[in-house]
Design an enzyme around this catalytic site. Structure first.
Site, mmCIF file in Angstrom:
data_model
loop_
_atom_site.group_PDB
_atom_site.id
_atom_site.type_symbol
_atom_site.label_atom_id
_atom_site.label_comp_id
_atom_site.label_asym_id
_atom_site.label_seq_id
_atom_site.Cartn_x
_atom_site.Cartn_y
_atom_site.Cartn_z
ATOM 1 N N ALA A 1 0.804 -1.216 0.000
ATOM 2 C CA ALA A 1 0.000 0.000 0.000
ATOM 3 C C ALA A 1 0.839 1.270 0.000
ATOM 4 O O ALA A 1 0.335 2.336 -0.356
ATOM 5 C CB ALA A 1 -0.933 0.000 1.206
ATOM 6 N N SER B 1 4.558 1.097 -0.913
ATOM 7 C CA SER B 1 5.721 0.959 -1.791
ATOM 8 C C SER B 1 5.626 -0.349 -2.554
ATOM 9 O O SER B 1 4.813 -1.220 -2.253
ATOM 10 C CB SER B 1 7.028 0.991 -0.979
ATOM 11 O OG SER B 1 7.118 -0.145 -0.135
ATOM 12 N N ARG C 1 8.230 -3.357 -4.816
ATOM 13 C CA ARG C 1 9.594 -3.836 -5.052
ATOM 14 C C ARG C 1 9.603 -4.805 -6.214
ATOM 15 O O ARG C 1 8.633 -5.544 -6.440
ATOM 16 C CB ARG C 1 10.137 -4.587 -3.820
ATOM 17 C CG ARG C 1 10.351 -3.801 -2.578
ATOM 18 C CD ARG C 1 9.143 -3.725 -1.722
ATOM 19 N NE ARG C 1 8.576 -5.035 -1.411
ATOM 20 C CZ ARG C 1 9.104 -5.884 -0.541
ATOM 21 N NH1 ARG C 1 10.219 -5.574 0.117
ATOM 22 N NH2 ARG C 1 8.507 -7.039 -0.287
ATOM 23 N N GLY D 1 -5.547 -6.676 -1.814
ATOM 24 C CA GLY D 1 -6.790 -7.210 -2.356
ATOM 25 C C GLY D 1 -7.832 -6.157 -2.679
ATOM 26 O O GLY D 1 -7.605 -4.949 -2.549
ATOM 27 N N HIS E 1 -2.850 -12.463 -4.388
ATOM 28 C CA HIS E 1 -3.142 -11.717 -3.167
ATOM 29 C C HIS E 1 -1.941 -11.865 -2.245
ATOM 30 O O HIS E 1 -1.535 -12.976 -1.915
ATOM 31 C CB HIS E 1 -4.404 -12.252 -2.491
ATOM 32 C CG HIS E 1 -4.794 -11.477 -1.280
ATOM 33 N ND1 HIS E 1 -5.434 -12.048 -0.204
ATOM 34 C CD2 HIS E 1 -4.617 -10.163 -0.958
ATOM 35 C CE1 HIS E 1 -5.650 -11.127 0.722
ATOM 36 N NE2 HIS E 1 -5.162 -9.978 0.288
ATOM 37 N N ASP E 2 -1.374 -10.743 -1.827
ATOM 38 C CA ASP E 2 -0.112 -10.803 -1.080
ATOM 39 C C ASP E 2 -0.223 -11.604 0.215
ATOM 40 O O ASP E 2 0.731 -12.266 0.631
ATOM 41 C CB ASP E 2 0.445 -9.403 -0.824
ATOM 42 C CG ASP E 2 -0.539 -8.446 -0.164
ATOM 43 O OD1 ASP E 2 -1.635 -8.886 0.262
ATOM 44 O OD2 ASP E 2 -0.226 -7.246 -0.073
ATOM 45 N N ASN F 1 -8.768 -9.774 9.752
ATOM 46 C CA ASN F 1 -8.123 -8.567 9.242
ATOM 47 C C ASN F 1 -8.001 -7.550 10.361
ATOM 48 O O ASN F 1 -9.001 -7.214 11.010
ATOM 49 C CB ASN F 1 -8.970 -7.947 8.121
ATOM 50 C CG ASN F 1 -8.634 -8.499 6.761
ATOM 51 O OD1 ASN F 1 -7.479 -8.509 6.364
ATOM 52 N ND2 ASN F 1 -9.641 -8.961 6.046
#
Length: 467
Positions: A12, A14, A16, A80, A238-239, A299
């Site tokens: 959210a 940065s 890489r 997401g 989805h991370d 969450n």
């Protein structure tokens, strides 16, 4: 066999580009490009700068190609729920809106007048958040009907970036599951749920599973960047799902995980959905994971709080680092301060001033008003650690099984104070690592796409050997 894998990991704040060199059963990571992810406010809307994010992806491809001479596979993971709308000509219609935009706050009743939340939870297993895709779709359909009428396909954020790379439109299963649109049992889009948002199935693309190849790089980008037609693999896009795939859980031991970043995701890995009334009331959610698993989790508004506090303090007072914040919080605790917020209070979603929001919350809870950097930060630290403890207790109550150990992964574990407070708060052993969990999960799923790895346990064996 040496493979050069390239993971794009978008958070959210940065992003890489990290090369994973896979050789002799181990991964070695090399960050070749890092960039900011700065949303843009225009009027009363809060947007992602999506084309800039794709530009940075091209810079990452250039850097990896220049340093390693070749790339054997590419994978993308992001946050997401958010999406882009594609028009008849195949182009993005407008910049995607950020999930922290406030446009969805008022439309819950309209969605749930068609299908109750209880019925939606039973079908999707996804807990209510105002930014869930179903509520965003309802907001778009009613607030921007002319734009929405032009939309032919919806691509979630990693789907959209993969489409820019390949020209292939697909919805990946783990990212689709975050939006409260996919049936947790059939593992496909749910027509009754879609109807509650006023959309139909033809807005969506075929679902692909983690480890499937979406397609090769498009000809135009190969020419522009002097690349071969490298396969783009649908990892767990989805991370959180990628991070959980990289948690070195011990088989046979009742372990929970905590993926600790902008959001904190605390839960267990399972294969059976849990949609009981108790799970719904405690806001546990059933999202998709790798190899047919589910990530049953809570969450929790995570290090977004600390990121915003740091930015806010640096703008108002003086520039501070995360180390400065940690040391100030330790000093405040040693001096007897005991402030604590509820991190999931709606006031922390996107406040004009995080400093004021924290102080107001503590005051409203009868704690007084924290004023120093250390006191404000300690309120966040304590609030997170205590919420983690409540979530572990909730997991045990909902599932009827004890949690024997907690695995913390993600960038948040670099903050030792947070890990210490968490261990003390939950009263269980805490194991930390790997830090780059989303990237590691992304990379091992690329190996699945290349046919080199075949099971989730094989993936985790690589993680254990590598980190």
């Amino acid at each position: 066999m040496k493979k050069i894998l390239l993971a794009f990991d978008y958070g959210a704040s940065s992003g890489r580009a990290i090369v994973g060199v896979y050789q002799d059963g181990r991964l070695n990571l090399d960050e070749v490009h890092r960039f900011g992810n700065d949303p843009v406010t225009i009027g009363d809307r809060f947007y992602w700068d999506t084309l800039r994010l794709f530009h940075e992806m091209k810079q990452g491809l250039r850097a990896a190609r220049a340093k390693y001479g070749r790339i054997d596979a590419i994978g993308i993971d992001t946050w997401g729920v958010d999406y882009g709308l594609i028009g008849e000509d195949g182009n993005l219609l407008t910049n995607p809106i950020h999930y922290r935009d406030h446009r969805t706050v008022a439309n819950r009743e309209e969605v749930e007048s068609v299908l109750s939340y209880e019925a939606m939870y039973e079908r999707t297993g996804i807990a209510y958040w105002p930014f869930n895709t179903i509520y965003q779709l309802q907001a778009d359909r009613t607030m921007r009907p002319a734009l929405f009428s032009l939309a032919k396909k919806l691509l979630f954020t990693p789907d959209l970036l993969a489409y820019f790379l390949t020209g292939v439109q697909r919805n990946e299963y783990t990212i689709a599951s975050t939006g409260q649109l996919v049936n947790v049992r059939t593992r496909d889009f749910d027509d009754e749920v879609l109807a509650a948002a006023g959309v139909t199935r033809d807005l969506f693309c075929p679902l692909v599973q983690p480890g499937e190849v979406i397609g090769p790089l498009a000809d135009w980008i190969c020419r522009e960047l002097d690349l071969e037609p490298v396969p783009v693999v649908a990892v767990c896009t989805h991370d959180t799902a990628s991070a959980v795939a990289a948690v070195p859980l011990e088989p046979g031991r009742r372990c929970a995980y905590l993926s600790c970043g902008t959001w904190s995701l605390l839960g267990v890995e399972t294969t059976t959905p849990c949609t009981t009334a108790e799970a719904r009331e405690q806001s546990f959610t059933n999202e998709a994971g790798a190899f047919g698993t589910l990530v049953f989790l809570k969450n929790i508004n995570g290090l977004w709080l600390m990121q915003s506090l740091r930015r806010n303090w640096s703008d108002r007072k003086e520039k501070v680092s995360y180390d400065d914040i940690e040391q100030a919080a330790r000093a405040a605790r040693a001096a007897g301060a005991d402030f604590a917020i509820n991190p999931n209070d709606p006031r922390f979603m996107n406040p004009p001033s995080m400093m004021d929001a924290i102080a107001d919350c503590c005051h409203d809870l009868g704690q007084g008003r924290p004023g120093s950097l250390g006191e404000l930060a300690l309120a966040v630290y304590n609030g997170l650690a205590r919420e983690y403890a409540r979530s572990v207790a909730g997991l045990e109550a909902v599932r009827g099984e004890p949690v024997e150990q907690l695995h913390m992964v993600g960038g948040g574990i670099k903050d030792r104070f947070l890990s210490e407070l968490t261990a003390g708060s939950i009263g269980r052993p805490v194991v930390c690592g790997p830090v780059e969990a989303s990237v590691a999960g992304n990379l091992v799923l690329q190996l699945v796409g290349l046919g080199l790895v075949h099971t989730l346990e094989d993936c985790r064996d690589i993680i254990r050997r590598s980190f």
